[in-house]
Design an enzyme around this catalytic site. Structure first.
Site, PDB file in Angstrom:
ATOM      1  N   PHE A   1      12.452  10.266  -2.754  1.00  0.00           N
ATOM      2  CA  PHE A   1      11.061   9.770  -2.895  1.00  0.00           C
ATOM      3  C   PHE A   1      10.633  10.226  -1.714  1.00  0.00           C
ATOM      4  O   PHE A   1      10.783   9.094  -0.708  1.00  0.00           O
ATOM      5  CB  PHE A   1      10.954   8.676  -3.928  1.00  0.00           C
ATOM      6  CG  PHE A   1       9.425   8.659  -3.826  1.00  0.00           C
ATOM      7  CD1 PHE A   1       8.311   8.242  -4.932  1.00  0.00           C
ATOM      8  CD2 PHE A   1       8.477   8.066  -2.788  1.00  0.00           C
ATOM      9  CE1 PHE A   1       7.284   8.411  -4.959  1.00  0.00           C
ATOM     10  CE2 PHE A   1       7.360   7.590  -3.068  1.00  0.00           C
ATOM     11  CZ  PHE A   1       6.365   7.985  -4.146  1.00  0.00           C
TER      12      PHE A   1
ATOM     13  N   ASP B   1      13.959  10.817   6.240  1.00  0.00           N
ATOM     14  CA  ASP B   1      12.437  10.295   6.020  1.00  0.00           C
ATOM     15  C   ASP B   1      13.035   8.344   6.090  1.00  0.00           C
ATOM     16  O   ASP B   1      13.606   7.581   5.415  1.00  0.00           O
ATOM     17  CB  ASP B   1      12.494  10.667   4.760  1.00  0.00           C
ATOM     18  CG  ASP B   1      10.890   9.795   4.035  1.00  0.00           C
ATOM     19  OD1 ASP B   1      10.765   8.260   4.495  1.00  0.00           O
ATOM     20  OD2 ASP B   1      10.780  10.306   2.751  1.00  0.00           O
TER      21      ASP B   1
ATOM     22  N   LYS C   1       4.471   2.486   6.635  1.00  0.00           N
ATOM     23  CA  LYS C   1       4.903   1.315   5.683  1.00  0.00           C
ATOM     24  C   LYS C   1       4.480   0.309   7.422  1.00  0.00           C
ATOM     25  O   LYS C   1       3.881   0.475   7.250  1.00  0.00           O
ATOM     26  CB  LYS C   1       5.472   1.381   5.343  1.00  0.00           C
ATOM     27  CG  LYS C   1       5.680   2.220   3.276  1.00  0.00           C
ATOM     28  CD  LYS C   1       7.081   2.044   2.216  1.00  0.00           C
ATOM     29  CE  LYS C   1       7.072   3.154   1.460  1.00  0.00           C
ATOM     30  NZ  LYS C   1       5.966   3.086   0.774  1.00  0.00           N
TER      31      LYS C   1
END
Length: 414
Positions: A146, A231, A260
């Site tokens: 994801f 990632d 984030k």
């Protein structure tokens, strides 16, 4: 000065439902304030935040020193575009490179933008440096990945819902099972330019690969002249007990994507950070972002990175994460079939015959703890890195009560 009239819980939810796209299914709580590891609803009820916005609030809600930097910079200079230099961007990029051990950083806003940036960079590196024929570059990705919601990114997802109705998708991605080093080796061809991998898969359910997987992937990539891109949008910046999750195996990637937590829980900030020869593929006009690297984001991002170092929050996450997993395992509850993760990124697998993870999260909410399920079987526990042992005890005890409260659902299902 205008004042907004507060909306009651049912009214706020109804307004979202009436005017918003139905692309989320939130828990039925309306939050109005946050401080540290806590959130409050419109009734004044306090909740322990065990989600921290998928790691975006790693430093806690409304962290005073970060808010101060935000306010002071907003009053001085917020947005200029990258048409000009600012005094805030350079120090931010320097700190990013120091912490990751890489050479150059390209700032963006969201994690998905950082991943899209990475895709462009590795493809152009493949054509200009490795010598892959134009239009033939391949990127290997694991199943269960994801990395965001753009059409390119969902195109290489293995989750059917993420893809349904959104094609046609961009070619050039090859999928292999996560954690399977033999499958990765088999998939590499002369056209392979990069392997994109999450050191721990978050959205897939906090999936930790076999020990040595990343190290073996690093060796394979070196042998075949393939870029290893980690990632770290969710796992990076202390979340798993290291600055980068790949550092658990002593792996230095060729590039990382960050996001984030980089925005200090206050605004979206992301970055693609890479070796000099990879980043050198971008020349003026190749890539950009109106908001990426703006002085407001750069100031807050730098302050967040300095806070991470100063308070040794990676070590805090390692210590408290181990304590959290120990406390969860000690519950010995039959509904819990697995507890996995690293640092303060923990997944609790719930036996579907007992209850859905969604039902457990709703029960947790009633116990004053906020979390979110993934794939209907896993409860995520990923609090801000400043969480204390006493607060972890509170969360685990709440989980025990929540599991007890869904027992009638199990009996009815039986």
């Amino acid at each position: 000065m205008s004042h907004t009239t507060p909306v009651c819980a049912s009214g706020a939810i109804a307004l979202e439902d009436r005017y918003g796209a139905h692309n989320y299914h939130p828990l039925p709580v309306v939050l109005v304030r946050g401080e540290g590891v806590h959130l409050w609803d419109e009734q004044g009820r306090r909740y322990l935040d065990m989600m921290s916005a998928y790691s975006a609030v790693s430093f806690g809600h409304s962290r005073p020193e970060l808010v101060q930097v935000l306010v002071e910079q907003a009053q001085r200079l917020a947005i200029t575009s990258r048409a000009y230099h600012t005094d805030r961007l350079g120090p931010f990029l320097e700190k990013l490179c120091q912490l990751t051990g890489l050479d150059r950083a390209l700032p963006m806003n969201t994690g998905a933008e950082a991943v899209e940036t990475a895709i462009k960079a590795v493809r152009k590196w493949g054509y200009k440096v490795k010598g892959v024929a134009e239009g033939q570059a391949q990127i290997i990705v694991p199943a269960g990945n994801f990395a965001g919601r753009t059409t390119t990114i969902v195109g290489f997802s293995s989750e059917a819902q993420y893809r349904d109705g959104f094609g046609p998708f961009a070619p050039g991605f090859v999928q292999v099972p996560y954690g399977d080093i033999a499958a990765l080796e088999h998939a590499i061809t002369p056209q392979t330019v990069a392997f994109f991998v999450e050191p721990i898969q978050g959205e897939a359910g906090i999936i930790v690969p076999p020990a040595g997987y990343l190290r073996a992937a690093r060796e394979l990539c070196d042998r075949h002249r393939v870029l290893l891109v980690c990632d770290e949008v969710q796992t990076g910046l202390g979340r798993t007990g290291r600055i980068l999750a790949c550092h658990h195996e002593g792996v230095q990637p060729d590039a990382v994507t960050l996001g984030k937590a980089l925005g200090g829980g206050l605004l979206p900030v992301s970055a693609f950070v890479a070796r000099a020869d990879v980043m050198a593929q971008f020349t003026p006009g190749d890539h950009g972002s109106t908001f990426g690297g703006n002085p407001l984001s750069a100031a807050v991002g730098l302050a967040a990175l300095q806070l991470l170092e100063r308070e040794r929050l990676s070590e805090q996450a390692e210590r408290q994460g181990q304590y959290l997993r120990e406390r969860l395992l000690a519950l010995g509850h039959p509904a819990i079939t697995d507890v996995r993760g690293k640092g303060l990124l923990v997944g609790v697998e719930i036996d579907r015959r007992y209850a859905s993870a969604r039902a457990v999260c709703e029960a947790l909410m009633h116990e004053g703890v906020l979390s979110k399920d993934t794939h209907d079987t896993v409860v995520r526990l990923a609090p801000p890195l400043v969480v204390t042992a006493a607060q972890i005890d509170e969360a685990v005890e709440a989980l025990q009560r929540a599991l007890r409260s869904v027992e009638p659902e199990r009996r009815l299902a039986a």
